[in-house]
Design a protein around this motif. Structure first.
Motif, PDB file in Angstrom:
ATOM      1  N   PRO A   1       0.687  -1.197   0.021  1.00  0.00           N
ATOM      2  CA  PRO A   1       0.081   0.098   0.126  1.00  0.00           C
ATOM      3  C   PRO A   1       0.875   1.293  -0.093  1.00  0.00           C
ATOM      4  N   ASN A   2       0.626   2.168  -0.825  1.00  0.00           N
ATOM      5  CA  ASN A   2       1.104   3.570  -0.965  1.00  0.00           C
ATOM      6  C   ASN A   2       0.759   4.342   0.070  1.00  0.00           C
ATOM      7  N   GLN A   3       1.461   4.451   1.217  1.00  0.00           N
ATOM      8  CA  GLN A   3       0.802   5.315   2.524  1.00  0.00           C
ATOM      9  C   GLN A   3       0.627   7.066   1.776  1.00  0.00           C
ATOM     10  N   ALA A   4       1.234   7.372   0.872  1.00  0.00           N
ATOM     11  CA  ALA A   4       0.948   8.596   0.254  1.00  0.00           C
ATOM     12  C   ALA A   4      -0.588   9.038   0.013  1.00  0.00           C
ATOM     13  N   LEU A   5      -1.266   7.953  -0.317  1.00  0.00           N
ATOM     14  CA  LEU A   5      -2.558   7.916  -0.873  1.00  0.00           C
ATOM     15  C   LEU A   5      -3.484   8.410   0.422  1.00  0.00           C
ATOM     16  N   TYR A   6      -3.087   7.988   1.699  1.00  0.00           N
ATOM     17  CA  TYR A   6      -3.735   8.133   2.954  1.00  0.00           C
ATOM     18  C   TYR A   6      -3.457   9.473   3.691  1.00  0.00           C
ATOM     19  N   SER A   7      -2.254  10.260   3.189  1.00  0.00           N
ATOM     20  CA  SER A   7      -1.717  11.303   3.976  1.00  0.00           C
ATOM     21  C   SER A   7      -2.642  12.438   4.329  1.00  0.00           C
ATOM     22  N   TYR A   8      -3.771  12.617   3.348  1.00  0.00           N
ATOM     23  CA  TYR A   8      -4.609  13.643   3.427  1.00  0.00           C
ATOM     24  C   TYR A   8      -5.343  13.358   4.856  1.00  0.00           C
ATOM     25  N   ARG A   9      -5.401  12.358   5.523  1.00  0.00           N
ATOM     26  CA  ARG A   9      -5.995  12.139   6.723  1.00  0.00           C
ATOM     27  C   ARG A   9      -5.580  12.835   7.871  1.00  0.00           C
ATOM     28  N   GLU A  10      -4.305  12.718   7.912  1.00  0.00           N
ATOM     29  CA  GLU A  10      -3.460  13.514   8.850  1.00  0.00           C
ATOM     30  C   GLU A  10      -3.669  14.984   8.979  1.00  0.00           C
ATOM     31  N   GLU A  11      -3.514  15.500   7.469  1.00  0.00           N
ATOM     32  CA  GLU A  11      -3.650  16.872   7.254  1.00  0.00           C
ATOM     33  C   GLU A  11      -5.122  17.304   7.501  1.00  0.00           C
ATOM     34  N   ARG A  12      -5.980  16.457   7.099  1.00  0.00           N
ATOM     35  CA  ARG A  12      -7.710  16.852   7.589  1.00  0.00           C
ATOM     36  C   ARG A  12      -7.969  16.641   9.001  1.00  0.00           C
ATOM     37  N   ASP A  13      -7.506  15.443   9.626  1.00  0.00           N
ATOM     38  CA  ASP A  13      -8.113  15.199  10.733  1.00  0.00           C
ATOM     39  C   ASP A  13      -7.064  15.391  11.935  1.00  0.00           C
ATOM     40  N   GLY A  14      -5.753  15.751  11.764  1.00  0.00           N
ATOM     41  CA  GLY A  14      -4.740  15.939  12.830  1.00  0.00           C
ATOM     42  C   GLY A  14      -4.204  14.410  13.155  1.00  0.00           C
ATOM     43  N   VAL A  15      -4.727  13.373  12.826  1.00  0.00           N
ATOM     44  CA  VAL A  15      -4.172  12.093  13.247  1.00  0.00           C
ATOM     45  C   VAL A  15      -3.655  11.544  12.223  1.00  0.00           C
ATOM     46  N   PRO A  16      -2.552  10.892  12.628  1.00  0.00           N
ATOM     47  CA  PRO A  16      -1.659   9.935  11.397  1.00  0.00           C
ATOM     48  C   PRO A  16      -2.523   8.722  10.988  1.00  0.00           C
ATOM     49  N   PHE A  17      -2.622   8.310   9.751  1.00  0.00           N
ATOM     50  CA  PHE A  17      -3.435   7.257   8.978  1.00  0.00           C
ATOM     51  C   PHE A  17      -2.442   6.503   8.692  1.00  0.00           C
ATOM     52  N   PHE A  18      -2.607   5.007   8.877  1.00  0.00           N
ATOM     53  CA  PHE A  18      -1.485   4.135   7.960  1.00  0.00           C
ATOM     54  C   PHE A  18      -2.428   2.864   7.422  1.00  0.00           C
ATOM     55  N   LYS A  19      -2.263   2.932   6.300  1.00  0.00           N
ATOM     56  CA  LYS A  19      -3.016   1.427   5.635  1.00  0.00           C
ATOM     57  C   LYS A  19      -2.404   0.446   6.528  1.00  0.00           C
ATOM     58  N   ALA A  20      -2.979  -0.713   7.051  1.00  0.00           N
ATOM     59  CA  ALA A  20      -2.316  -1.613   8.033  1.00  0.00           C
ATOM     60  C   ALA A  20      -1.845  -2.700   7.026  1.00  0.00           C
ATOM     61  N   VAL A  21      -1.009  -3.396   7.562  1.00  0.00           N
ATOM     62  CA  VAL A  21      -0.114  -4.352   7.004  1.00  0.00           C
ATOM     63  C   VAL A  21      -0.843  -5.727   6.652  1.00  0.00           C
ATOM     64  N   SER A  22      -1.987  -6.034   7.636  1.00  0.00           N
ATOM     65  CA  SER A  22      -2.794  -7.312   7.691  1.00  0.00           C
ATOM     66  C   SER A  22      -3.205  -7.569   6.301  1.00  0.00           C
ATOM     67  N   TYR A  23      -4.012  -6.617   5.668  1.00  0.00           N
ATOM     68  CA  TYR A  23      -4.617  -6.884   4.365  1.00  0.00           C
ATOM     69  C   TYR A  23      -3.907  -7.159   3.345  1.00  0.00           C
ATOM     70  N   ALA A  24      -2.715  -6.429   3.261  1.00  0.00           N
ATOM     71  CA  ALA A  24      -1.650  -6.573   2.007  1.00  0.00           C
ATOM     72  C   ALA A  24      -1.069  -8.187   2.376  1.00  0.00           C
ATOM     73  N   ALA A  25      -0.619  -8.326   3.719  1.00  0.00           N
ATOM     74  CA  ALA A  25      -0.013  -9.674   3.872  1.00  0.00           C
ATOM     75  C   ALA A  25      -1.106 -10.862   3.638  1.00  0.00           C
ATOM     76  N   SER A  26      -2.506 -10.769   3.592  1.00  0.00           N
ATOM     77  CA  SER A  26      -3.185 -11.948   3.532  1.00  0.00           C
ATOM     78  C   SER A  26      -3.542 -12.024   1.952  1.00  0.00           C
ATOM     79  N   LYS A  27      -3.482 -11.062   1.278  1.00  0.00           N
ATOM     80  CA  LYS A  27      -3.903 -11.026  -0.294  1.00  0.00           C
ATOM     81  C   LYS A  27      -2.399 -11.570  -1.055  1.00  0.00           C
ATOM     82  N   SER A  28      -1.428 -11.242  -0.185  1.00  0.00           N
ATOM     83  CA  SER A  28      -0.116 -11.824  -0.840  1.00  0.00           C
ATOM     84  C   SER A  28      -0.006 -13.111  -0.624  1.00  0.00           C
ATOM     85  N   GLY A  29      -0.615 -13.679   0.334  1.00  0.00           N
ATOM     86  CA  GLY A  29      -0.475 -15.086   0.746  1.00  0.00           C
ATOM     87  C   GLY A  29      -1.276 -15.986  -0.261  1.00  0.00           C
ATOM     88  N   LEU A  30      -2.360 -15.243  -0.785  1.00  0.00           N
ATOM     89  CA  LEU A  30      -3.288 -15.984  -1.656  1.00  0.00           C
ATOM     90  C   LEU A  30      -2.325 -16.160  -3.017  1.00  0.00           C
TER      91      LEU A  30
END
Length: 252
Positions: free
Chosen positions: A140-169
């Motif tokens: 996941p490109n975390q830059a896609l989600y950077s607006y969340r911190e700018e908008r809400d003031g809270v850092p947002f990260f796309k979590a590791v688990s979804y990518a790991a699960s789909k890679s395992g497939l």
């Protein structure tokens, strides 16, 4: 997407069995699949519970026989509006969220393939279609989600688990494909890109589409063709493959 696939396959003449965590009444089924309810049945089963899958499969076989096609579509992800730790940094990401997503997205696929694929192998035919993601191919490109911190003031990260699960497939698909190849049970993966659902922030969509050569998300129905292809005799010499349908996202 599960409803979309079920509708598409039923419209093409298939009998479609849906495994659902919750019971669905006949009236609800009629509403979900108008004019097709006779060709769609629901069996209550949680994909993380092998005993429940076995029981549902026994009922299905008694009703309609051994399935010709299995679409492993069940999947979950971290909720964008979920708890802060659910979308927090990798260093402190809680294992409970990892376990939940891996259980459904990867273990659930293994269990359904194990139970239903075994019945297919005994019959000497079948097609297993696993539903993957571009995030199984690239991080996941975390830059896609950077607006969340700018908008809400809270850092947002796309979590590791979804990518790991789909890679395992990817390798689960290859394993099953080679394991049952001589039994004429095929197994292929479809890696999807973004789907237009109306549930994403405009800022995310704008950022995402900047990275998609076709400059748009997929319409829900645009994946039906590849599902029908892999389910049909048009793909009888195809197994262990990963079909990428992403508008070109992973081409850049």
């Amino acid at each position: 997407m599960g409803r979309e696939f079920a509708t598409s396959l039923a419209a093409a003449g298939a009998k479609v069995a849906v495994y659902s965590r919750r019971p669905i009444t006949q009236s609800a089924l009629d509403e979900l699949f108008p004019d097709m309810a006779d060709n769609v049945r629901v069996y209550e089963a949680n994909v993380t519970n092998k005993a429940a899958i076995e029981a549902a499969t026994d009922r299905l076989i008694a009703d309609w026989g051994v399935p010709d096609v299995l679409v492993n579509n069940a999947g979950i992800d971290s909720k964008p509006d979920g708890a802060a730790d659910q979308n927090g940094p990798f260093e402190t990401y809680p294992q409970k969220y990892w376990d939940d997503i891996i259980d459904v997205n990867l273990t659930g696929v293994m269990l359904c393939s194990q139970v239903i694929g075994t019945k297919m192998a005994e019959k000497g035919r079948g097609s297993i279609i696993n539903i993957g993601s571009i995030y199984g191919l690239v991080s996941p490109n975390q830059a896609l989600y950077s607006y969340r911190e700018e908008r809400d003031g809270v850092p947002f990260f796309k979590a590791v688990s979804y990518a790991a699960s789909k890679s395992g497939l990817l390798n689960l698909t290859r394993y099953v494909a080679t394991y049952w190849a001589e039994k004429n049970v095929r197994c292929n993966l479809i890696s999807f890109g973004g789907v237009k659902t109306g549930s994403f922030d405009k800022e995310f969509i704008d950022n995402f589409l900047d990275r998609v050569p076709m400059r748009r998300q997929a319409e829900k129905g645009e994946y039906n063709g590849v599902i029908q292809f892999l389910a049909s005799d048009a793909s009888t010499y195809m197994t262990g493959s990963n079909v990428v349908v992403d508008g070109g996202f992973t081409a850049w």
